[in-house]
Scaffold this motif. Structure first.
Motif, PDB file in Angstrom:
ATOM      1  N   LEU A 184       0.841  -1.194   0.000  1.00 36.30           N
ATOM      2  CA  LEU A 184       0.000   0.000   0.000  1.00 36.30           C
ATOM      3  C   LEU A 184       0.878   1.248   0.000  1.00 36.30           C
ATOM      4  O   LEU A 184       1.912   1.294   0.688  1.00 36.30           O
ATOM      5  CB  LEU A 184      -0.910   0.024   1.229  1.00 36.30           C
ATOM      6  CG  LEU A 184      -1.857  -1.162   1.412  1.00 36.30           C
ATOM      7  CD1 LEU A 184      -2.661  -1.000   2.697  1.00 36.30           C
ATOM      8  CD2 LEU A 184      -2.772  -1.314   0.213  1.00 36.30           C
ATOM      9  N   SER A 185       0.461   2.224  -0.800  1.00 40.58           N
ATOM     10  CA  SER A 185       1.131   3.527  -0.822  1.00 40.58           C
ATOM     11  C   SER A 185       0.046   4.590  -0.935  1.00 40.58           C
ATOM     12  O   SER A 185      -0.346   4.997  -2.031  1.00 40.58           O
ATOM     13  CB  SER A 185       2.101   3.608  -2.013  1.00 40.58           C
ATOM     14  OG  SER A 185       2.693   4.891  -2.082  1.00 40.58           O
ATOM     15  N   ILE A 186      -0.471   4.999   0.234  1.00 46.41           N
ATOM     16  CA  ILE A 186      -1.640   5.875   0.276  1.00 46.41           C
ATOM     17  C   ILE A 186      -1.210   7.232   0.836  1.00 46.41           C
ATOM     18  O   ILE A 186      -0.606   7.323   1.921  1.00 46.41           O
ATOM     19  CB  ILE A 186      -2.753   5.280   1.145  1.00 46.41           C
ATOM     20  CG1 ILE A 186      -3.022   3.820   0.755  1.00 46.41           C
ATOM     21  CG2 ILE A 186      -4.018   6.116   1.045  1.00 46.41           C
ATOM     22  CD1 ILE A 186      -3.482   3.631  -0.664  1.00 46.41           C
ATOM     23  N   ALA A 187      -1.519   8.281   0.067  1.00 50.43           N
ATOM     24  CA  ALA A 187      -1.248   9.629   0.565  1.00 50.43           C
ATOM     25  C   ALA A 187      -2.142   9.905   1.777  1.00 50.43           C
ATOM     26  O   ALA A 187      -3.321   9.506   1.787  1.00 50.43           O
ATOM     27  CB  ALA A 187      -1.486  10.656  -0.530  1.00 50.43           C
ATOM     28  N   PRO A 188      -1.639  10.576   2.816  1.00 46.57           N
ATOM     29  CA  PRO A 188      -2.448  10.803   4.033  1.00 46.57           C
ATOM     30  C   PRO A 188      -3.767  11.513   3.760  1.00 46.57           C
ATOM     31  O   PRO A 188      -4.781  11.200   4.387  1.00 46.57           O
ATOM     32  CB  PRO A 188      -1.523  11.661   4.904  1.00 46.57           C
ATOM     33  CG  PRO A 188      -0.133  11.328   4.430  1.00 46.57           C
ATOM     34  CD  PRO A 188      -0.245  11.076   2.967  1.00 46.57           C
ATOM     35  N   GLU A 189      -3.755  12.450   2.782  1.00 45.79           N
ATOM     36  CA  GLU A 189      -4.995  13.187   2.520  1.00 45.79           C
ATOM     37  C   GLU A 189      -6.037  12.330   1.811  1.00 45.79           C
ATOM     38  O   GLU A 189      -7.178  12.789   1.619  1.00 45.79           O
ATOM     39  CB  GLU A 189      -4.699  14.432   1.675  1.00 45.79           C
ATOM     40  CG  GLU A 189      -4.160  14.138   0.287  1.00 45.79           C
ATOM     41  CD  GLU A 189      -2.634  14.097   0.266  1.00 45.79           C
ATOM     42  OE1 GLU A 189      -2.062  14.219  -0.832  1.00 45.79           O
ATOM     43  OE2 GLU A 189      -2.023  13.930   1.359  1.00 45.79           O
ATOM     44  N   CYS A 190      -5.678  11.093   1.416  1.00 43.94           N
ATOM     45  CA  CYS A 190      -6.621  10.212   0.706  1.00 43.94           C
ATOM     46  C   CYS A 190      -7.214   9.148   1.620  1.00 43.94           C
ATOM     47  O   CYS A 190      -8.061   8.368   1.171  1.00 43.94           O
ATOM     48  CB  CYS A 190      -5.944   9.543  -0.481  1.00 43.94           C
ATOM     49  SG  CYS A 190      -5.459  10.684  -1.786  1.00 43.94           S
TER      50      CYS A 190
END
Length: 629
Positions: free
Chosen positions: A487-493
């Motif tokens: 997983l590589s999820i931007a914090p704002e997402c």
């Protein structure tokens, strides 16, 4: 490959025809059915008329050439016969063979009794211009204009060529046959056709002299120089030195001279007719030529095609005007007839548009008649009445259904019972130190709780990711831990609003097709889920390290995501015929349709892939956070 190309062609045709109105389609079909056959028939008729005109023109001018050849053969025979007659006169032969000087009385006798009779007999045909015997016998006195010394013609360019013929005749076209110092010679400047032959006597094998018989060129080629002939054609004679003789005042030579036209031709050595069509500065000509070996000349009939082409062009313009008028009439007639039919269909369409907006109390249009449109209007009325009845029935059913649902809830098994049971199994597995089973129960319980508690369609992206993690954990039991989820999820997402159960179909698709054709050395399938913000959108990418998708198949899959249902069914059948695996992207298509319905057509799914490397599902959502942030 051929199947995919056929699908693309079919879809392209459908997309084009869908954009056209019904009236335009009817007009086009009406025009195609009538107009195209008329055009083809007119084109065929015009070609037939043109071919017929050219055939008739060819036949007529070949006949002209044939008649002139017959006339030439007659003149050749006449001059040959005259030559034989001249050389067979015994008294003339005796005179030409004398071996000593004769007295004046003998010469006068020859002049009066032999030469005069000889001239009268030979010149009984007016086409013969002159007959002359040139002798090298120094004892023979000249008797003009028949008997002359050969020294008068030794400077002629043809003199030596005649001697090389060894007694065979030679034909020459001369500008003039007049000799210097001969007062009775003709003064005409007209060219002559000359028959030349060396003669020898039987008792004297050596050279004696040269016989010359002349005929005016206008008499020899009578049709060539005739002023009464077709103004569009003209005969021409070309000698061995390519000098051209013809009627210079012919209308055929108004734009270009005879020499200019002849120079465009390659002279044939064939005695049959040869036809050549050519152009000079935009003017079309037709040449019929034939070689006449007996006199070593080429006879050419040059035909100007100006009038013929003008007539063909007039016919072509006439046909174009008639076809254009017919097309305009057909379009107007078709438009008028269809306007009457489509007026009633337009009323039905307007009524349907109001019903689509939810107005089921619309006033039905007065569509009458016993034809198909009238029948359609009648059934449409019945349909609206039936829909209103069904709406009332459905409202009653919903009310009854709510009541039945409340009763059924009382008899349902409490969902907490099922979750508590899974929790008990998990605890027993931990007591027995079966931690793998415990993890599976945890993941399965999370999946069931997430899927069964469907209170709303929209959830946070973090919830969807947790569901995917539980799913991959369970699937790893089947594949012995060969699934690697990253997983590589931007914090704002993390709080991004997304549709519930929208990620799992993409992950299922990746596992199903990636593991079925695994190509990595370690046998692992890496699934990377990344999310990032792009402008006013949130982009979610699900990438697997599987075998990838061929380019042709990838294009078709992207098209199938958005095509209408009927076209999708047709494409899916062809797709399955070309690819026996169940890889028609139904789950992805459903997710894409849910996204479009929720957010609009600018959002949805796009598939990227590189065969042998990876497959990436790109999901685009409007960037909006749960809780109204």
């Amino acid at each position: 490959m051929m199947g995919l190309a056929a699908i693309r062609w079919l879809l392209g045709k459908r997309a084009f025809t869908y954009k056209l109105s019904l009236q335009v389609k009817l007009v086009l079909s009406f025009v195609f059915v009538i107009f195209i056959p008329v055009v083809l028939f007119s084109w065929y008729t015009l070609n037939e008329e043109s071919a017929k005109a050219m055939k008739e023109l060819t036949k007529n001018n070949e006949n002209v050439l044939a008649f002139e050849k017959i006339n030439i053969e007659n003149n050749v025979e006449l001059m040959g016969w005259t030559g034989q007659l001249a050389l067979s006169n015994r008294e003339m032969n005796n005179y030409l063979q004398i071996e000593q000087t004769q007295d004046a009385a003998y010469v006068l006798h020859i002049k009066k009794d032999v030469v005069n009779n000889f001239q009268y007999f030979l010149f009984n045909n007016p086409r013969i211009a002159n007959v002359r015997l040139f002798t090298d016998n120094q004892y023979v006195n000249e008797i003009w204009p028949v008997i002359l010394q050969e020294s008068r013609i030794q400077d002629k360019p043809w003199h030596d060529e005649v001697l090389k013929q060894s007694g065979l005749p030679r034909w020459e076209i001369q500008e003039t046959v007049a000799l210097t110092g001969v007062p009775s010679e003709p003064s005409s400047n007209e060219p002559f056709m000359t028959y030349l032959q060396e003669f020898k006597y039987a008792d004297n094998k050596e050279h004696n002299g040269i016989l010359e018989i002349s005929m005016k060129l206008s008499d020899f080629f009578s049709r060539t120089f005739s002023s009464v002939q077709d103004t569009n054609s003209q005969l021409a004679v070309v000698d061995r030195s390519r000098q051209v003789f013809s009627l210079k005042t012919s209308p055929v030579f108004e734009q270009h001279s005879a020499e200019q036209l002849i120079n465009r031709l390659e002279l044939t050595s064939d005695t049959d007719y040869e036809t050549v069509q050519f152009k000079v500065n935009g003017y079309s000509y037709l040449a019929f030529q034939s070689y006449i070996p007996s006199i070593d000349v080429h006879l050419i009939n040059i035909v100007s095609l100006a009038d013929t082409m003008k007539g063909i062009n007039h016919s072509r313009i006439r046909y174009i005007v008639l076809i254009s008028l017919l097309a305009a009439f057909l379009v107007l007639l078709s438009y008028s007839m269809q306007a009457i039919i489509l007026r009633r269909l337009k009323a039905l369409r307007e009524s349907m548009q109001q019903i689509r907006r939810g107005n089921f109390n619309v006033e039905l249009p007065p569509v009458t008649g016993t034809d198909e449109v009238g029948e359609l209007g009648f059934h449409y009325r019945m349909l609206i009445l039936k829909i209103n009845e069904l709406i009332q029935e459905q409202a009653a059913r919903q009310a009854a259904g709510k009541e039945a649902e409340l009763r059924a809830l009382k008899n349902q098994i409490d969902s907490h019972f099922l979750f508590n049971t899974l929790e008990n199994v998990k605890m027993l597995a931990e007591i027995e130190e079966q931690y793998l089973i415990s993890d599976i129960m945890t993941s399965l319980g999370g999946m069931m709780r997430y899927s069964m508690e469907w209170k709303q369609d929209h959830v946070m992206l973090s919830d969807e990711l947790q569901q995917v993690q539980n799913y991959v954990s369970i699937m790893n039991i089947r594949y012995d831990g060969r699934l690697d989820l990253r997983l590589s999820i931007a914090p704002e997402c993390l709080k991004q609003e997304s549709l519930k159960m929208s990620l799992q179909p993409a992950v299922e698709n990746a596992i199903k097709h990636g593991m079925s054709r695994m190509h990595s050395s370690d046998g692992k399938l890496v699934i990377m889920i990344s999310a990032f913000r792009r402008a006013e959108a949130c982009v979610i990418e699900i990438t697997d390290s599987g075998c990838g998708i061929p380019e042709e198949k990838l294009d078709l899959l992207n098209i199938m995501l958005r095509m209408d249902e009927s076209a999708y069914r047709d494409a899916r059948q062809l797709f399955v015929q070309n690819d026996k695996q169940d890889s028609n992207g139904i789950g992805l298509r459903n997710v894409d349709q849910r996204l479009v319905m929720s957010y609009g057509v600018e959002y949805g799914i796009q598939i990227e892939s590189q065969e042998g490397s990876y497959t990436r599902i790109i999901m685009t959502l409007p960037h909006q956070l749960m809780g109204g942030e």
